[in-house]
Design a protein around this motif. Sequence first.
Motif, mmCIF file in Angstrom:
data_model
loop_
_atom_site.group_PDB
_atom_site.id
_atom_site.type_symbol
_atom_site.label_atom_id
_atom_site.label_comp_id
_atom_site.label_asym_id
_atom_site.label_seq_id
_atom_site.Cartn_x
_atom_site.Cartn_y
_atom_site.Cartn_z
ATOM 1 N N ASP A 7 0.831 -1.210 0.000
ATOM 2 C CA ASP A 7 0.000 0.000 0.000
ATOM 3 C C ASP A 7 0.865 1.260 0.000
ATOM 4 O O ASP A 7 0.582 2.212 -0.730
ATOM 5 C CB ASP A 7 -0.939 0.014 1.215
ATOM 6 C CG ASP A 7 -2.065 -1.001 1.099
ATOM 7 O OD1 ASP A 7 -2.336 -1.495 -0.023
ATOM 8 O OD2 ASP A 7 -2.684 -1.304 2.141
ATOM 9 N N LEU A 8 1.919 1.275 0.828
ATOM 10 C CA LEU A 8 2.826 2.428 0.850
ATOM 11 C C LEU A 8 3.506 2.622 -0.501
ATOM 12 O O LEU A 8 3.662 3.758 -0.968
ATOM 13 C CB LEU A 8 3.889 2.258 1.938
ATOM 14 C CG LEU A 8 3.488 2.627 3.357
ATOM 15 C CD1 LEU A 8 4.595 2.251 4.334
ATOM 16 C CD2 LEU A 8 3.166 4.099 3.463
ATOM 17 N N LEU A 9 3.907 1.537 -1.122
ATOM 18 C CA LEU A 9 4.538 1.624 -2.441
ATOM 19 C C LEU A 9 3.568 2.227 -3.458
ATOM 20 O O LEU A 9 3.925 3.137 -4.200
ATOM 21 C CB LEU A 9 4.995 0.242 -2.905
ATOM 22 C CG LEU A 9 6.243 -0.306 -2.233
ATOM 23 C CD1 LEU A 9 6.381 -1.802 -2.462
ATOM 24 C CD2 LEU A 9 7.479 0.435 -2.730
ATOM 25 N N ARG A 10 2.352 1.747 -3.470
ATOM 26 C CA ARG A 10 1.361 2.260 -4.420
ATOM 27 C C ARG A 10 1.060 3.742 -4.186
ATOM 28 O O ARG A 10 0.865 4.495 -5.131
ATOM 29 C CB ARG A 10 0.070 1.460 -4.324
ATOM 30 C CG ARG A 10 0.193 0.088 -4.910
ATOM 31 C CD ARG A 10 -1.170 -0.504 -5.185
ATOM 32 N NE ARG A 10 -1.089 -1.907 -5.483
ATOM 33 C CZ ARG A 10 -0.662 -2.417 -6.619
ATOM 34 N NH1 ARG A 10 -0.232 -1.633 -7.559
ATOM 35 N NH2 ARG A 10 -0.632 -3.712 -6.816
ATOM 36 N N GLU A 11 1.009 4.149 -2.923
ATOM 37 C CA GLU A 11 0.711 5.538 -2.579
ATOM 38 C C GLU A 11 1.848 6.490 -2.950
ATOM 39 O O GLU A 11 1.617 7.669 -3.196
ATOM 40 C CB GLU A 11 0.434 5.670 -1.078
ATOM 41 C CG GLU A 11 -0.846 5.009 -0.631
ATOM 42 C CD GLU A 11 -0.947 4.899 0.880
ATOM 43 O OE1 GLU A 11 -0.120 5.518 1.599
ATOM 44 O OE2 GLU A 11 -1.850 4.179 1.351
ATOM 45 N N ASN A 12 3.076 5.996 -2.972
ATOM 46 C CA ASN A 12 4.237 6.869 -3.117
ATOM 47 C C ASN A 12 5.034 6.705 -4.394
ATOM 48 O O ASN A 12 5.943 7.491 -4.652
ATOM 49 C CB ASN A 12 5.161 6.681 -1.905
ATOM 50 C CG ASN A 12 4.500 7.150 -0.634
ATOM 51 O OD1 ASN A 12 4.383 8.342 -0.410
ATOM 52 N ND2 ASN A 12 4.017 6.227 0.179
ATOM 53 N N VAL A 13 4.726 5.698 -5.190
ATOM 54 C CA VAL A 13 5.449 5.464 -6.443
ATOM 55 C C VAL A 13 4.421 5.374 -7.570
ATOM 56 O O VAL A 13 3.744 4.356 -7.729
ATOM 57 C CB VAL A 13 6.304 4.177 -6.371
ATOM 58 C CG1 VAL A 13 7.091 3.998 -7.668
ATOM 59 C CG2 VAL A 13 7.257 4.213 -5.170
ATOM 60 N N ASP A 14 4.310 6.448 -8.326
ATOM 61 C CA ASP A 14 3.294 6.533 -9.380
ATOM 62 C C ASP A 14 3.376 5.380 -10.374
ATOM 63 O O ASP A 14 2.350 4.890 -10.849
ATOM 64 C CB ASP A 14 3.415 7.852 -10.149
ATOM 65 C CG ASP A 14 3.059 9.048 -9.288
ATOM 66 O OD1 ASP A 14 2.324 8.885 -8.294
ATOM 67 O OD2 ASP A 14 3.523 10.162 -9.614
ATOM 68 N N GLU A 15 4.582 4.936 -10.703
ATOM 69 C CA GLU A 15 4.769 3.894 -11.694
ATOM 70 C C GLU A 15 4.171 2.554 -11.274
ATOM 71 O O GLU A 15 3.974 1.662 -12.080
ATOM 72 C CB GLU A 15 6.263 3.703 -12.013
ATOM 73 C CG GLU A 15 6.887 4.852 -12.760
ATOM 74 C CD GLU A 15 7.302 6.011 -11.847
ATOM 75 O OE1 GLU A 15 7.163 5.902 -10.599
ATOM 76 O OE2 GLU A 15 7.731 7.033 -12.375
ATOM 77 N N LEU A 16 3.879 2.393 -9.982
ATOM 78 C CA LEU A 16 3.377 1.114 -9.483
ATOM 79 C C LEU A 16 1.851 1.060 -9.413
ATOM 80 O O LEU A 16 1.286 0.047 -9.008
ATOM 81 C CB LEU A 16 3.960 0.829 -8.095
ATOM 82 C CG LEU A 16 5.466 0.632 -8.055
ATOM 83 C CD1 LEU A 16 5.943 0.496 -6.619
ATOM 84 C CD2 LEU A 16 5.875 -0.574 -8.876
#
Length: 79
Positions: A7-16
């Motif tokens: 969830d943190l990755l999706r929230e903070n990395v647009d490419e994901l």
Amino acid sequence: MLDEIIDLLRENVDELEDVTLDADTSLIASGYMDSYEVVTLLMKLEQAFSISIDLDDLSLEDFETPGRIVSMVEGKRGN
């Protein structure tokens, strides 16, 4: 914890945003994350999990997959 990291990755990395993520998804070698996004994620991890991550003890390998991020966070929480 893996779901929280994803969830943190999706929230903070647009490419994901539209990428299927699991514990072994390559993040850096695949080009999804760069050094700026690693630093941003690092700060978010510290806040979300109430940990402190010393930059001297850190390597990009710790951020290569969501599973490695989980292992790093769990190690910091155990300290």
